[in-house]
Scaffold this motif. Structure first.
Motif, PDB file in Angstrom:
ATOM      1  N   TRP A  23      34.353  41.468  60.253  1.00 18.02           N
ATOM      2  CA  TRP A  23      35.359  41.490  59.198  1.00 18.02           C
ATOM      3  C   TRP A  23      36.138  40.177  59.262  1.00 18.02           C
ATOM      4  O   TRP A  23      36.612  39.762  60.324  1.00 18.02           O
ATOM      5  N   TYR A  24      36.237  39.549  58.079  1.00 18.87           N
ATOM      6  CA  TYR A  24      37.025  38.335  57.927  1.00 18.87           C
ATOM      7  C   TYR A  24      38.162  38.595  56.948  1.00 18.87           C
ATOM      8  O   TYR A  24      38.045  39.411  56.035  1.00 18.87           O
ATOM      9  N   VAL A  25      39.255  37.845  57.112  1.00 17.89           N
ATOM     10  CA  VAL A  25      40.372  37.922  56.178  1.00 17.89           C
ATOM     11  C   VAL A  25      40.584  36.548  55.561  1.00 17.89           C
ATOM     12  O   VAL A  25      40.410  35.520  56.229  1.00 17.89           O
ATOM     13  N   GLN A  26      40.910  36.561  54.285  1.00 19.64           N
ATOM     14  CA  GLN A  26      41.194  35.311  53.575  1.00 19.64           C
ATOM     15  C   GLN A  26      42.546  35.425  52.899  1.00 19.64           C
ATOM     16  O   GLN A  26      42.726  36.209  51.954  1.00 19.64           O
ATOM     17  N   TYR A  76      39.705  40.765  52.076  1.00 13.63           N
ATOM     18  CA  TYR A  76      38.996  41.098  53.303  1.00 13.63           C
ATOM     19  C   TYR A  76      37.498  41.166  53.007  1.00 13.63           C
ATOM     20  O   TYR A  76      37.073  41.795  52.030  1.00 13.63           O
ATOM     21  N   PHE A  77      36.747  40.519  53.881  1.00  9.86           N
ATOM     22  CA  PHE A  77      35.303  40.451  53.707  1.00  9.86           C
ATOM     23  C   PHE A  77      34.593  41.066  54.899  1.00  9.86           C
ATOM     24  O   PHE A  77      34.876  40.730  56.053  1.00  9.86           O
ATOM     25  N   CYS A  78      33.651  41.933  54.591  1.00 11.51           N
ATOM     26  CA  CYS A  78      32.748  42.468  55.601  1.00 11.51           C
ATOM     27  C   CYS A  78      31.484  41.611  55.580  1.00 11.51           C
ATOM     28  O   CYS A  78      31.055  41.150  54.508  1.00 11.51           O
ATOM     29  N   ALA A  79      30.910  41.369  56.735  1.00  6.39           N
ATOM     30  CA  ALA A  79      29.718  40.524  56.797  1.00  6.39           C
ATOM     31  C   ALA A  79      28.758  41.055  57.851  1.00  6.39           C
ATOM     32  O   ALA A  79      29.164  41.701  58.819  1.00  6.39           O
ATOM     33  N   VAL A  80      27.498  40.738  57.656  1.00  4.68           N
ATOM     34  CA  VAL A  80      26.456  41.179  58.576  1.00  4.68           C
ATOM     35  C   VAL A  80      25.590  39.999  58.971  1.00  4.68           C
ATOM     36  O   VAL A  80      25.370  39.077  58.181  1.00  4.68           O
ATOM     37  N   GLY A 129      34.001  41.493  48.906  1.00  8.16           N
ATOM     38  CA  GLY A 129      35.408  41.391  49.237  1.00  8.16           C
ATOM     39  C   GLY A 129      36.234  42.537  48.687  1.00  8.16           C
ATOM     40  O   GLY A 129      35.904  43.126  47.649  1.00  8.16           O
ATOM     41  N   THR A 130      37.307  42.858  49.400  1.00 11.72           N
ATOM     42  CA  THR A 130      38.277  43.863  48.969  1.00 11.72           C
ATOM     43  C   THR A 130      39.659  43.236  49.029  1.00 11.72           C
ATOM     44  O   THR A 130      40.053  42.701  50.076  1.00 11.72           O
ATOM     45  N   THR A 131      40.363  43.301  47.906  1.00  7.75           N
ATOM     46  CA  THR A 131      41.720  42.780  47.871  1.00  7.75           C
ATOM     47  C   THR A 131      42.685  43.873  48.298  1.00  7.75           C
ATOM     48  O   THR A 131      42.778  44.915  47.645  1.00  7.75           O
TER      49      THR A 131
END
Lengths: 115, 115
Positions: free
Chosen positions: A35-38, A89-93, A108-110
């Motif tokens: 999980w990343y946050v921007q 927020y971004f989920c990544a694999v 992404g989810t705001t």
């Protein structure tokens, strides 16, 4: 082929309320999950990652995520959000076997935290 | 370390012009990634390098895009000729090693507008 689906494009929540951001992935092989946050006008920052071991992963800023292999999910949670958590927020694999570091991101989810 | 440094932060150019985006990875990191972020397609990996060598450029949209990494401290992404549909935020990221154990650190991005 791998893919990541973030089920909610926007999540409004009041300050101090709990929040869950949902993430499902699709892969035929073992994976690593992130999980990343921007924050606005910023690059991405790693919140947490699951590589192996305990399925409950704790990250920065009070966030945690649980890896559920049977449901192919990696949902992000925080028990009490702050205004400052407002961000995307971004989920990544990443494919576990290839060791390439190549990340496939969800849309992404705001997260909108309201006072 | 100052982190991953990208320049310029903003670029506005006319259709048909050549655009060059620059990236300085974190010192000591040996993997470098170029991503593109748009509303429609989210975050897409364009190309990544390991030890200055391009490993996977399958995400490069077409021949108008090219990337180089002449040394461990510098990379460029060039678009020639540019088109309005290239408008996006372009991120550079670097990590130590190719595997997911090496956290990817992102720059602040270059916002490209092609008019």
């Amino acid at each position: 082929a791998q893919s990541v689906t973030q089920l909610d494009s926007q999540v409004p929540v009041f300050e101090e309320a709990p929040v869950e951001l949902r993430c499902n992935y699709s892969s035929s092989v073992s994976v690593y999950l992130f999980w990343y946050v921007q924050y606005p006008n910023q690059g991405l920052q790693l919140l947490l990652k699951y590589l192996s071991g305990s399925t409950l992963v704790k990250g920065i800023n009070g966030f945690e995520a649980e890896f559920n292999k049977s449901q192919t999910s990696f949902h992000l949670r925080k028990p009490s959000v702050h205004i400052s958590d407002t961000a995307e927020y971004f989920c990544a694999v990443s494919e576990g076997s290839s060791n390439t570091g190549k990340l496939i991101f969800g849309q992404g989810t705001t997260l909108q935290v309201k006072p | 370390d100052a982190g991953v440094i990208q320049s310029p932060r903003h670029e506005v150019t006319e259709m048909g012009q050549e655009v060059t985006l620059r990236c300085k990875p974190i010192s000591g990191h040996n993997s470098l990634f170029w991503y593109r972020q748009t509303m429609m397609r989210g975050l897409e990996l364009l190309i990544y390098f390991n030890n200055n060598v391009p490993i996977d450029d399958s995400g490069m949209p077409e021949d108008r895009f090219s990337a180089k990494m002449p040394n461990a401290s510098f990379s460029t992404l060039k678009i020639q000729p540019s088109e309005p549909r290239d408008s996006a935020v372009y991120f550079c990221a670097s990590s130590l090693g190719m595997g997911p154990q090496g956290e990817a650190f992102f720059g602040q991005g270059t916002r490209l507008t092609v008019v």
